[in-house]
Design an enzyme around this catalytic site. Structure first.
Site, PDB file in Angstrom:
ATOM      1  CB  SER A   1      29.309  30.595  78.582  1.00  9.81           C
ATOM      2  OG  SER A   1      29.891  31.856  78.774  1.00  9.81           O
ATOM      3  CG  HIS A   2      30.308  31.488  82.856  1.00  9.28           C
ATOM      4  ND1 HIS A   2      29.448  31.947  81.886  1.00  9.28           N
ATOM      5  CD2 HIS A   2      29.581  31.380  83.989  1.00  9.28           C
ATOM      6  CE1 HIS A   2      28.239  32.109  82.423  1.00  9.28           C
ATOM      7  NE2 HIS A   2      28.302  31.777  83.697  1.00  9.28           N
TER       8      HIS A   2
ATOM      9  CB  THR B   1      20.423  40.559  81.931  1.00  9.84           C
ATOM     10  OG1 THR B   1      20.580  41.469  83.033  1.00  9.84           O
ATOM     11  CG2 THR B   1      21.628  39.651  81.863  1.00  9.84           C
TER      12      THR B   1
ATOM     13  CE  LYS C   1      28.708  37.438  77.506  1.00 12.38           C
ATOM     14  NZ  LYS C   1      27.458  37.525  78.208  1.00 12.38           N
TER      15      LYS C   1
ATOM     16  CG  ASP D   1      33.906  33.211  79.199  1.00  9.51           C
ATOM     17  OD1 ASP D   1      34.586  33.667  78.259  1.00  9.51           O
ATOM     18  OD2 ASP D   1      32.664  33.095  79.139  1.00  9.51           O
TER      19      ASP D   1
ATOM     20  CG  ASP E   1      31.965  31.472  75.325  1.00  7.98           C
ATOM     21  OD1 ASP E   1      32.291  31.915  76.438  1.00  7.98           O
ATOM     22  OD2 ASP E   1      30.910  31.800  74.753  1.00  7.98           O
TER      23      ASP E   1
ATOM     24  CG  ASP F   1      31.235  35.218  75.869  1.00 10.24           C
ATOM     25  OD1 ASP F   1      31.778  34.692  76.868  1.00 10.24           O
ATOM     26  OD2 ASP F   1      30.015  35.084  75.623  1.00 10.24           O
ATOM     27  NE  ARG F   2      29.996  35.513  81.212  1.00  5.91           N
ATOM     28  CZ  ARG F   2      29.164  35.339  82.226  1.00  5.91           C
ATOM     29  NH1 ARG F   2      29.630  35.308  83.460  1.00  5.91           N
ATOM     30  NH2 ARG F   2      27.875  35.185  82.033  1.00  5.91           N
TER      31      ARG F   2
END
Length: 582
Positions: free
Chosen positions: A123-124, A367, A399, A299, A301, A303-304
């Site tokens: 991810s990030h 979460t 997301k 980010d 990948d 998704d953000r």
């Protein structure tokens, strides 16, 4: 030639426990012999042969360092475990939302549909030989594996003795689209390399009015900037923003995907998206150049998302509320109405107020995106979001950063559709301030205390739980700290009963709810190897439209003071200030 299936003897590795976002470790951990293989085989074993034999699996990710090697290993292990075909995005690139879309929407040349995916991403988190790698499994609904599966994977990693691999399958060239076929002991096995963007672009075009957005982007008054932070969003940015919507190529920043994200931290926030922040006029130094009207970042990948106006930051909590408030009018996909909306518990209550005004079903969940996925699969939720820069809808089960950007562009295009030739466009800031005037403003900040002694962090949380037994005692402390703060009317430890599957998630954070709609939330975040992180969320609700334009830190100062005194933060942690303020 028929490929051979080899059984390789192995022994377990400690700590292969996948979180809600899969297994994330340093690259040097993943490249140990058998490490990745053990985890992949444990996943196949958790899914059971019935789900694996004859399956069609997607294998791709955000392009971070070690992805290319990992893809070849997973292809060979898939073949050995009886998978019928593997789909790979060109160059191994697929954003996490695109993987979800491919599972749900794509039909192969032979009529096949995907049954699941290995997504290679952390991810990030930063990428490169000394940084992070990750792997997670998504199910046939396009969403992350549920806890029952991830728990089983972890159990399997503790007892694994062998894995299956077809080592004599040559490496597949993933840089060119096309199908490679191999013959195995159980028949044919195919690897199809396909264009990373087309399925996702097609889905976006079915959701948004691209013609309306392109009119906005072609207006000389509208300027735009998109920063992929050298993540996988770059594989989509040119196709969507330049080719489909007609934006200038110069409006794309850092849109070439790189294995190490250009040495940066691919996390779209005010700290790490430095170049975009400066270009949007929010940097330390004031440049002479007029900033663009709209800016956004993704980010690693994709998704953000982070949404910015000219010299203006939109908080993720406000962003999801504003999208929900405008979706039916501005986005064709939602034109017949919203099924419901949801947010994660630490996210501000801005969405709650919209839901109440519009009489929508509303859910507050722990979460983790899988909670939203359950609601969506049951037809209860259309739009959802979380304060950590994640926004999405029921078009997929992850997301979706680019979706959020297109949603904002749709709202801007809709508000300006009769005004493109006028003197001044409706801006991002105008839309946000108008929203505050209608619904009130939730001033919001998050304090992160990182690497706190784990024992001290647990003691602080235990102290707060004990304190919650008496509202009178809490309010004496509150008024002792600040007499101008509203009374606490409810204090609890958040617990969630899933309305769809009945599962119960306990200990999801400690909440103090005030009479005026303000909140304090304390959460302990994944106790890492370096100790624990305490996250403190502070939220002041202001209904009076004459007071919604104040400086955020100034408006929050009384509640911050209450939070620190109430929790005895310095006393427990020895910290006089947080590590990060968002």
């Amino acid at each position: 030639m028929v490929f051979k299936v080899s059984k390789v003897t192995t022994t377990p590795f400690d700590g292969q426990k996948p979180g809600t976002s899969g297994l994330r470790k340093k690259v040097k951990v993943f490249i140990q012999p058998h490490y990745l293989q053990n985890f992949v085989q444990s996943t196949f074993n958790a899914l059971t042969p019935a789900k694996v034999r004859g399956a069609t699996l997607v294998v791709s990710g955000d392009g971070r360092y070690y992805s290319k090697d990992a893809i070849q290993i997973i292809i060979k292990m898939s073949a050995a475990n009886g998978v019928r075909r593997v789909w790979v995005g060109q160059n191994g690139l697929l954003s996490t939302p695109a993987v979800s879309a491919v599972i749900r929407e794509r039909v192969g040349a032979d009529g096949s549909k995907a049954t699941g995916a290995f997504i290679l991403t952390a991810s990030h988190n930063p990428g490169g030989p000394h940084e992070d790698f990750g792997i997670k499994y998504n199910m046939e609904n396009g969403g992350p594996a549920p806890e029952a599966i991830t728990d089983q994977i972890f159990e399997n990693t503790k007892t694994i003795t062998e894995y299956l691999i077809a080592d004599d399958i040559p490496n597949v060239d993933i840089s060119a689209t096309g199908v490679s076929s191999f013959q195995g002991p159980e028949g044919q096995f195919d690897v199809e390399v396909f264009d990373s963007a087309s399925d996702y672009v097609k889905l976006m075009k079915s959701i948004f009015d691209f013609e309306l957005i392109s009119k906005l982007l072609s207006s000389p008054k509208f300027t735009f900037c998109y920063d992929a932070l050298h993540g996988v969003a770059g594989a989509y940015a040119n196709r969507i923003f330049v080719e489909e919507l007609g934006a200038q190529e110069s409006s794309l920043l850092n849109c070439v995907p790189k294995e190490d994200f250009g040495g940066g931290h691919p996390d779209p926030n005010l700290t790490y998206a430095k170049e975009l922040v400066a270009r949007m006029g929010l940097g330390k130094s004031n440049s002479e150049v007029e900033p663009p009207e709209f800016g956004a970042a993704a980010d690693g990948d994709a998704d953000r998302n982070m949404i910015l106006g000219k010299r203006f930051f939109v908080t993720p909590s406000d962003s999801v509320a504003i999208i929900a408030a405008n979706a039916v009018a501005a986005i064709p996909y939602f034109s017949s109405g919203l099924k419901g909306v949801a947010r994660s518990m630490p996210t501000s209550a801005a969405l709650d107020v919209v839901a109440k005004h519009l009489n929508l079903k509303f859910f507050e969940v722990p979460t983790g995106w899988k909670f939203f996925g359950n609601l969506m699969d049951a037809g209860l939720c259309s739009i959802c979001g979380e304060e950590s820069f994640g926004t999405g809808s029921d078009h997929i089960r992850e997301k979706d950063g680019i979706w959020a950007v297109l949603a904002w562009l749709s709202i801007l295009a809709y508000k300006n559709k009769d005004n493109l030739c006028g003197n001044k466009l409706v801006t991002v800031e105008d839309i946000v301030r108008q929203h505050w005037a209608t619904y009130g403003r939730h001033y919001y900040t998050r304090y992160d205390y990182e690497n706190v002694d784990a024992g001290a962090a647990k003691d602080l949380m235990a102290y707060l739980v004990k304190l919650q037994s008496s509202l009178d005692e809490i309010n004496i402390l509150v008024k002792g700290a600040r007499s101008d703060v509203s009374n606490v009317v409810n204090a609890d430890e958040f617990e969630y009963k899933d309305p769809v599957d009945g599962s119960i998630s306990k200990h999801q954070g400690i909440r103090f709810l005030f009479g005026d709609g303000s909140r304090l939330v304390f959460r302990l975040s994944g106790t890492g190897s370096e100790g624990a992180t305490i996250r403190l969320y502070i939220e002041q609700y202001e209904k009076d439209s004459s007071k919604t334009g104040r400086d955020s830190q100034e408006a929050l100062a009384p509640l911050v003071e209450v939070a620190l005194k109430l929790s005895k933060m310095q006393e427990f942690t020895g910290r006089s200030a947080p590590t990060v303020i968002t």
